[in-house]
Design an enzyme around this catalytic site. Structure first.
Site, PDB file in Angstrom:
ATOM      1  N   ASP A 137      -5.455   2.324 -10.628  1.00 25.71           N
ATOM      2  CA  ASP A 137      -5.478   3.110  -9.390  1.00 25.71           C
ATOM      3  C   ASP A 137      -4.357   4.155  -9.421  1.00 25.71           C
ATOM      4  OD1 ASP A 137      -3.334   1.414  -9.020  1.00 25.71           O
ATOM      5  OD2 ASP A 137      -3.800   0.933  -6.933  1.00 25.71           O
ATOM      6  N   SER A 138      -3.531   4.119 -10.483  1.00 25.15           N
ATOM      7  CA  SER A 138      -2.552   5.190 -10.715  1.00 25.15           C
ATOM      8  C   SER A 138      -3.267   6.519 -10.934  1.00 25.15           C
ATOM      9  CB  SER A 138      -1.672   4.854 -11.925  1.00 25.15           C
ATOM     10  OG  SER A 138      -2.471   4.524 -13.045  1.00 25.15           O
ATOM     11  N   ASP A 187      -9.278  -1.371 -11.842  1.00 26.35           N
ATOM     12  CA  ASP A 187      -8.169  -1.737 -10.956  1.00 26.35           C
ATOM     13  C   ASP A 187      -8.639  -1.672  -9.503  1.00 26.35           C
ATOM     14  OD1 ASP A 187      -5.563  -2.502 -10.642  1.00 26.35           O
ATOM     15  OD2 ASP A 187      -4.712  -0.494 -10.906  1.00 26.35           O
ATOM     16  N   LYS A 231      -8.490  -6.030 -12.072  1.00 26.19           N
ATOM     17  CA  LYS A 231      -7.090  -6.405 -11.837  1.00 26.19           C
ATOM     18  C   LYS A 231      -6.782  -6.165 -10.366  1.00 26.19           C
ATOM     19  CE  LYS A 231      -3.472  -3.581 -13.061  1.00 26.19           C
ATOM     20  NZ  LYS A 231      -2.858  -3.367 -11.733  1.00 26.19           N
ATOM     21  N   GLU A 243      -3.351  -6.607  -7.317  1.00 28.64           N
ATOM     22  CA  GLU A 243      -1.899  -6.774  -7.179  1.00 28.64           C
ATOM     23  C   GLU A 243      -1.544  -7.898  -6.204  1.00 28.64           C
ATOM     24  OE1 GLU A 243      -0.103  -3.071  -5.994  1.00 28.64           O
ATOM     25  OE2 GLU A 243      -0.991  -1.973  -7.682  1.00 28.64           O
ATOM     26  N   GLU A 272       5.222  -6.248 -13.870  1.00 28.24           N
ATOM     27  CA  GLU A 272       5.723  -4.858 -13.871  1.00 28.24           C
ATOM     28  C   GLU A 272       7.168  -4.774 -13.385  1.00 28.24           C
ATOM     29  OE1 GLU A 272       3.211  -1.934 -11.971  1.00 28.24           O
ATOM     30  OE2 GLU A 272       4.762  -0.380 -12.129  1.00 28.24           O
TER      31      GLU A 272
HETATM   32  O1  KIV Z   1      -2.643   1.459 -11.800  1.00 34.09           O
HETATM   33  C1  KIV Z   1      -2.022   1.328 -12.867  1.00 34.09           C
HETATM   34  O2  KIV Z   1      -1.994   2.203 -13.729  1.00 34.09           O
HETATM   35  C2  KIV Z   1      -1.299   0.089 -13.080  1.00 34.09           C
HETATM   36  C3  KIV Z   1      -0.179   0.155 -14.067  1.00 34.09           C
HETATM   37  C4  KIV Z   1       1.060  -0.380 -13.505  1.00 34.09           C
HETATM   38  C5  KIV Z   1      -0.519  -0.468 -15.354  1.00 34.09           C
HETATM   39  O3  KIV Z   1      -1.572  -0.902 -12.477  1.00 34.09           O
END
Ligand code: KIV
Length: 283
Positions: free
Chosen positions: A46-47, A85, A115, A117, A184
């Site tokens: 999500d970056s 993500d 993934k 968080e 992280e």
């Molecule tokens: O969104 C992202 O790029 C991440 C990084 C911290 C790997 O979760």
């Protein structure tokens, strides 16, 4: 042809000490380059909010945006394990929404895993997604979607008390059914203990070398992202500067008529030019 890794391969790699190397990707051609470079895994992070859309944080990123980019990455890297993500508010509200949104990554974008968080507070969602038959990776330490609560993008687990809490989070995420964990921006000693205590693979971004593998954000690694560079980034190229220089050279060439040259132009078919002139004279 490159063989796509499976969850069993990732588990074997942890046991044998073979590092897993991965990077973020947001588009078709980066995915292609990464697959050609023999990358083990890709993350459609999500970056992308900051690296593609120019947002200041990952908070505005929507599910639809993640799906579009995940689809493009999948098309570029058919033989690579790709993780989607989960963006902000796609899983925090409740487990039903989490399962439905996780499922979109698999159904619409053919991801291999997702993934999300958080530690203990998202374990019900991790369990629900895993129980629905999907591979889910946890992510603890500096979790950018809650960076407001940390007072910014700050390293985590730097006091004894905070480090103990992180270890509890890591164990809970494993217990909930995650197949792997990303840690992280925490001190290397803390990541090493997590790696040693967990049976599932533990990957690092800014958490030192003692992990089962490493991930970096592709725009940091390539020197494209200009706003800031986290301490843990190693730049392997300076594509930002290279790109500006290439674009400047193009601007100069066009303004001074050095581009296009004859070799960049199509010629008329042999014998057609005099005929064309004659036609023009008639008209
Ligand atoms: O969104 C992202 O790029 C991440 C990084 C911290 C790997 O979760």
């Amino acid at each position: 042809m490159k063989k796509k890794l499976s969850v069993l391969d990732l588990s074997e790699m942890k046991k044998s000490g073979k590092k897993v190397v991965w990077v973020t990707a947001y588009d078709y051609w980066t995915a292609q380059f990464a697959e050609t470079a023999d990358m083990d895994m890709l993350l459609v992070g999500d970056s992308l909010g900051m690296n593609v859309y120019g947002y200041e944080t990952t908070i505005p990123v929507s599910m639809d945006q993640c799906i579009y980019h995940a689809e493009a990455v999948r098309r570029g890297a058919l033989n690579t394990f790709v993780i989607g993500d989960m963006p902000f508010l796609s899983y925090q509200v409740n487990s039903d929404e989490a399962v439905r949104n996780a499922g979109r990554f698999f159904q619409e974008a053919r991801m291999d895993a997702i993934k999300l968080e958080g530690g203990r507070r998202v374990c019900p969602q991790i369990k629900a997604i895993a129980d629905a038959g999907m591979l889910v990776m946890g992510h603890i330490g500096l979790t950018p979607q809650s960076s407001g609560q940390f007072g910014g993008f700050k390293a985590q687990g730097r006091t004894a008390e905070a480090a103990v809490e992180l270890i509890k989070d890591a164990l809970a995420v494993q217990e909930a059914g995650a197949f792997a964990l990303l840690v992280e921006a925490v001190p290397p000693e803390v990541c090493k203990i997590i790696r040693d205590r967990l049976a599932i693979p533990v990957y690092s971004i800014g958490a030192g070398v003692d992990a089962d593998g490493q991930v970096l954000i592709v725009s940091d690694l390539l020197g494209l992202f200009q706003a800031f560079t986290p301490k843990f980034v190693k730049k392997y190229a300076n594509l930002g500067e290279n790109t500006t220089n290439a674009l400047k050279a193009y601007v100069d060439d066009v303004r001074s008529s050095r581009f296009p040259e004859p070799k960049h132009s199509y010629r008329m078919i042999e014998g057609e030019l005099p005929k064309f002139m004659a036609e023009l004279d008639k008209s």
